[in-house]
Motif scaffolding. Structure first.
Motif, mmCIF file in Angstrom:
data_model
loop_
_atom_site.group_PDB
_atom_site.id
_atom_site.type_symbol
_atom_site.label_atom_id
_atom_site.label_comp_id
_atom_site.label_asym_id
_atom_site.label_seq_id
_atom_site.Cartn_x
_atom_site.Cartn_y
_atom_site.Cartn_z
ATOM 1 N N THR A 141 0.851 -1.184 0.000
ATOM 2 C CA THR A 141 0.000 0.000 0.000
ATOM 3 C C THR A 141 0.888 1.235 0.000
ATOM 4 O OG1 THR A 141 -1.972 0.990 1.012
ATOM 5 C CG2 THR A 141 -0.215 0.310 2.515
ATOM 6 N N THR A 142 0.251 2.378 -0.158
ATOM 7 C CA THR A 142 0.935 3.664 -0.093
ATOM 8 C C THR A 142 -0.118 4.721 0.227
ATOM 9 O OG1 THR A 142 2.461 5.161 -1.238
ATOM 10 C CG2 THR A 142 0.724 4.160 -2.575
ATOM 11 N N HIS A 143 0.270 5.983 0.188
ATOM 12 C CA HIS A 143 -0.691 7.069 0.421
ATOM 13 C C HIS A 143 -1.860 6.921 -0.550
ATOM 14 C CE1 HIS A 143 -2.384 11.107 0.561
ATOM 15 N NE2 HIS A 143 -1.647 11.370 1.624
ATOM 16 N N TRP A 144 -3.064 7.140 -0.042
ATOM 17 C CA TRP A 144 -4.264 6.913 -0.851
ATOM 18 C C TRP A 144 -4.223 7.647 -2.183
ATOM 19 C CZ3 TRP A 144 -7.110 11.128 -2.339
ATOM 20 C CH2 TRP A 144 -6.904 12.311 -1.617
ATOM 21 N N ALA A 145 -3.603 8.829 -2.221
ATOM 22 C CA ALA A 145 -3.609 9.634 -3.450
ATOM 23 C C ALA A 145 -2.730 9.030 -4.536
ATOM 24 C CB ALA A 145 -3.138 11.056 -3.137
ATOM 25 N N TYR A 146 -1.871 8.065 -4.179
ATOM 26 C CA TYR A 146 -0.931 7.513 -5.154
ATOM 27 C C TYR A 146 -1.134 6.027 -5.394
ATOM 28 C CZ TYR A 146 1.299 11.995 -4.472
ATOM 29 O OH TYR A 146 1.535 13.348 -4.411
ATOM 30 N N CYS A 147 -2.161 5.434 -4.778
ATOM 31 C CA CYS A 147 -2.393 4.004 -4.973
ATOM 32 C C CYS A 147 -2.721 3.672 -6.424
ATOM 33 C CB CYS A 147 -3.511 3.524 -4.049
ATOM 34 S SG CYS A 147 -2.988 3.290 -2.328
ATOM 35 N N ASP A 148 -3.574 4.463 -7.045
ATOM 36 C CA ASP A 148 -3.935 4.196 -8.436
ATOM 37 C C ASP A 148 -2.714 4.306 -9.345
ATOM 38 O OD1 ASP A 148 -6.544 3.759 -7.728
ATOM 39 O OD2 ASP A 148 -7.275 5.726 -8.372
ATOM 40 N N THR A 149 -1.895 5.302 -9.108
ATOM 41 C CA THR A 149 -0.696 5.483 -9.928
ATOM 42 C C THR A 149 0.268 4.324 -9.735
ATOM 43 O OG1 THR A 149 -0.898 7.885 -9.792
ATOM 44 C CG2 THR A 149 1.258 7.009 -10.410
ATOM 45 N N LEU A 150 0.464 3.905 -8.488
ATOM 46 C CA LEU A 150 1.360 2.788 -8.216
ATOM 47 C C LEU A 150 0.864 1.520 -8.900
ATOM 48 C CD1 LEU A 150 3.861 1.800 -6.628
ATOM 49 C CD2 LEU A 150 2.322 1.263 -4.739
ATOM 50 N N ALA A 151 -0.442 1.274 -8.833
ATOM 51 C CA ALA A 151 -1.005 0.080 -9.467
ATOM 52 C C ALA A 151 -0.889 0.148 -10.982
ATOM 53 C CB ALA A 151 -2.466 -0.078 -9.049
ATOM 54 N N ARG A 152 -1.099 1.325 -11.548
ATOM 55 C CA ARG A 152 -1.014 1.475 -13.009
ATOM 56 C C ARG A 152 0.414 1.317 -13.513
ATOM 57 N NH1 ARG A 152 -1.990 6.944 -13.776
ATOM 58 N NH2 ARG A 152 0.271 7.198 -13.819
ATOM 59 N N ASP A 153 1.361 1.940 -12.801
ATOM 60 C CA ASP A 153 2.754 1.907 -13.253
ATOM 61 C C ASP A 153 3.445 0.580 -12.955
ATOM 62 O OD1 ASP A 153 2.349 4.490 -14.060
ATOM 63 O OD2 ASP A 153 3.453 5.415 -12.394
ATOM 64 N N HIS A 154 2.914 -0.161 -11.959
ATOM 65 C CA HIS A 154 3.563 -1.414 -11.553
ATOM 66 C C HIS A 154 2.500 -2.506 -11.386
ATOM 67 C CE1 HIS A 154 7.376 0.709 -10.830
ATOM 68 N NE2 HIS A 154 6.630 1.670 -10.324
ATOM 69 N N PRO A 155 1.968 -3.001 -12.491
ATOM 70 C CA PRO A 155 0.896 -4.013 -12.410
ATOM 71 C C PRO A 155 1.334 -5.309 -11.747
ATOM 72 C CG PRO A 155 1.712 -3.775 -14.670
ATOM 73 C CD PRO A 155 2.305 -2.653 -13.885
ATOM 74 N N GLU A 156 2.640 -5.507 -11.598
ATOM 75 C CA GLU A 156 3.127 -6.718 -10.948
ATOM 76 C C GLU A 156 2.967 -6.662 -9.427
ATOM 77 O OE1 GLU A 156 6.487 -3.777 -11.489
ATOM 78 O OE2 GLU A 156 4.819 -4.551 -12.681
ATOM 79 N N ILE A 157 2.543 -5.500 -8.901
ATOM 80 C CA ILE A 157 2.330 -5.330 -7.464
ATOM 81 C C ILE A 157 0.834 -5.400 -7.168
ATOM 82 C CG2 ILE A 157 2.663 -3.807 -5.484
ATOM 83 C CD1 ILE A 157 4.959 -2.494 -7.018
ATOM 84 N N ASP A 158 0.466 -6.102 -6.117
ATOM 85 C CA ASP A 158 -0.923 -6.159 -5.655
ATOM 86 C C ASP A 158 -1.148 -4.981 -4.712
ATOM 87 O OD1 ASP A 158 -3.452 -6.779 -4.797
ATOM 88 O OD2 ASP A 158 -2.852 -8.538 -3.620
ATOM 89 N N VAL A 159 -1.599 -3.864 -5.260
ATOM 90 C CA VAL A 159 -1.759 -2.635 -4.488
ATOM 91 C C VAL A 159 -3.115 -2.636 -3.796
ATOM 92 C CG1 VAL A 159 -1.820 -0.116 -4.556
ATOM 93 C CG2 VAL A 159 -0.265 -1.374 -6.079
ATOM 94 N N ASP A 160 -3.091 -2.517 -2.482
ATOM 95 C CA ASP A 160 -4.322 -2.452 -1.690
ATOM 96 C C ASP A 160 -4.464 -1.021 -1.167
ATOM 97 O OD1 ASP A 160 -6.442 -2.701 0.052
ATOM 98 O OD2 ASP A 160 -5.789 -4.641 0.842
ATOM 99 N N PRO A 161 -5.441 -0.260 -1.638
ATOM 100 C CA PRO A 161 -5.542 1.156 -1.264
ATOM 101 C C PRO A 161 -6.165 1.411 0.093
ATOM 102 C CG PRO A 161 -7.318 0.581 -2.756
ATOM 103 C CD PRO A 161 -6.457 -0.652 -2.635
ATOM 104 N N ASP A 162 -6.700 0.386 0.745
ATOM 105 C CA ASP A 162 -7.475 0.621 1.963
ATOM 106 C C ASP A 162 -6.674 0.620 3.266
ATOM 107 O OD1 ASP A 162 -9.902 1.020 0.688
ATOM 108 O OD2 ASP A 162 -10.323 -1.129 0.590
ATOM 109 N N PRO A 163 -5.796 -0.350 3.524
ATOM 110 C CA PRO A 163 -5.197 -0.445 4.864
ATOM 111 C C PRO A 163 -4.196 0.669 5.152
ATOM 112 C CG PRO A 163 -4.794 -2.447 3.565
ATOM 113 C CD PRO A 163 -5.314 -1.416 2.644
ATOM 114 N N ILE A 164 -3.950 0.902 6.434
ATOM 115 C CA ILE A 164 -2.938 1.895 6.799
ATOM 116 C C ILE A 164 -1.532 1.307 6.731
ATOM 117 C CG2 ILE A 164 -4.480 3.305 8.189
ATOM 118 C CD1 ILE A 164 -3.325 1.967 10.673
ATOM 119 N N TYR A 165 -1.418 -0.029 6.816
ATOM 120 C CA TYR A 165 -0.135 -0.655 6.488
ATOM 121 C C TYR A 165 -0.371 -2.116 6.113
ATOM 122 C CZ TYR A 165 -0.081 -2.230 11.426
ATOM 123 O OH TYR A 165 -0.396 -2.766 12.651
ATOM 124 N N VAL A 166 0.607 -2.663 5.389
ATOM 125 C CA VAL A 166 0.512 -4.023 4.876
ATOM 126 C C VAL A 166 1.829 -4.734 5.156
ATOM 127 C CG1 VAL A 166 0.448 -5.412 2.757
ATOM 128 C CG2 VAL A 166 -1.169 -3.531 3.052
#
Length: 339
Positions: A141-166
């Motif tokens: 995960t990362t800051h909510w404002a950058y989760c979509d960008t992280l997931a788009r730029d790195h599809p090999e990562i399972d980005v979870d936008p909800d938790p405060i840490y993973v």
């Protein structure tokens, strides 16, 4: 007692609280022990050892350079850390500086970060780890404002936008800014036990500890505010009456719409269904009652519209990963020592 080195990577444009928040937790944990038992040795390092300027304008002077730690002037050489310099925990903070394409820092992380026993990022520090390929195949995960960008730029990562840490193996990533404190407290509890972590939390006047899968946002912040006045009024009504009849039919009548039209309009304007919105509001209200009152679980469940304690337990486990009684126990655990 094992002494764990915590290495915090610095760079221009770093978010100061991403650095100082976790550092206060780890150094606070060391203050809980005598001078002969210091569990953490916290160090900071920039690429060349030069001071860095944070995104808020604060200047931070690192302890050393990454080049010195890796035993050579070549930051990306194969030699690895100098003898005794490999950290137990390597922490990569976030900040505006992560948006710059710092190829040298990314190369250093790619070459040397895997040698750390534990790899941690705060906020958009996950972006640097992602560029170095260190999150491939992992949940993060990362800051909510950058989760979509992280997931788009790195599809090999399972980005979870909800938790405060993973946590995923030896790699831990956290959401924005203060979530780094929550993650650091969880790591201290893992290393040194609950009592030490509770002591640090009390000293910092923070809650030990928000569950890692707690949502980054409250229901009201997670959902958009509806554009039409009747729907905004319904949102407010839900917040103020969590124990009431919050069925779609009842809410649609309040909005003076048909149930089908209401459900469609609510989701279109808020980005979530009425049922999911109600569920989040009720969990949050129940949490506050468990934290702030001595009401029993059964009484809280009725006040929040669950009807039965079992229904509330299922909602808590789904949303927070813990039962209501355990949530209250964690929040009200006695704190008996002070750093």
């Amino acid at each position: 007692m094992e002494q764990r080195t915590v290495l915090v990577v610095l760079f221009d444009g770093v978010q100061s609280l991403d650095v100082t928040g976790p550092m206060e937790v780890f150094t606070g944990a060391s203050h809980c022990h005598g001078p002969d038992e210091v569990p953490y040795r916290v160090r900071t390092a920039s690429l060349d050892g030069a001071p860095v300027r944070t995104s808020s304008g604060l200047t931070l002077v690192p302890d050393t350079s990454l080049a010195e730690l890796t035993g050579s002037c070549g930051l990306t050489g194969p030699a690895g850390f100098a003898e005794g310099a490999a950290p137990h925990t390597l922490l990569v903070p976030g900040g505006a500086g992560t948006r710059a394409e710092d190829a040298e820092l990314v190369a250093w992380l790619r070459a040397h970060a895997p040698r750390a026993r534990r790899l941690v990022s705060v906020c958009t520090g996950a972006v640097l780890l992602a560029r170095a390929g260190l999150l491939d195949g992992r949940r993060a995960t990362t800051h909510w404002a950058y989760c979509d960008t992280l997931a788009r730029d790195h599809p090999e990562i399972d980005v979870d936008p909800d938790p405060i840490y993973v946590r995923d193996g030896h790699v831990a990533t956290s959401a924005g800014v203060t979530a780094g404190i929550d993650l650091a407290l969880a790591l201290v509890e893992e290393d040194l036990g609950r009592d030490t972590a509770l002591t640090v939390a009390r000293y910092l006047v923070v809650f030990l500890r928000r569950p890692g899968n707690q949502a980054q946002f409250s229901a009201q912040l997670s959902a958009q505010t509806a554009q039409r006045e009747p729907l905004r009024e319904v949102q407010q009504w839900i917040t103020e009456h969590p124990g009431g009849d919050l069925s779609v039919d009842a809410l649609a009548e309040r909005a003076r719409l048909s149930p089908r039209h209401f459900a469609r309009a609510f989701q279109a304007e808020t980005g979530t269904t009425p049922g999911k919105y109600v569920e989040r509001v009720r969990v949050e209200h129940a949490r506050r009652l468990l934290e702030d009152t001595s009401d029993g679980v059964e009484e809280v469940s009725r006040a929040c519209g669950y009807g039965t304690p079992e229904a509330m337990r299922r909602a808590f486990v789904k949303a927070l990963g813990t039962a209501p009684a355990e949530y209250r126990r964690r929040f009200h655990s006695p704190l008996t020592t002070h750093p």
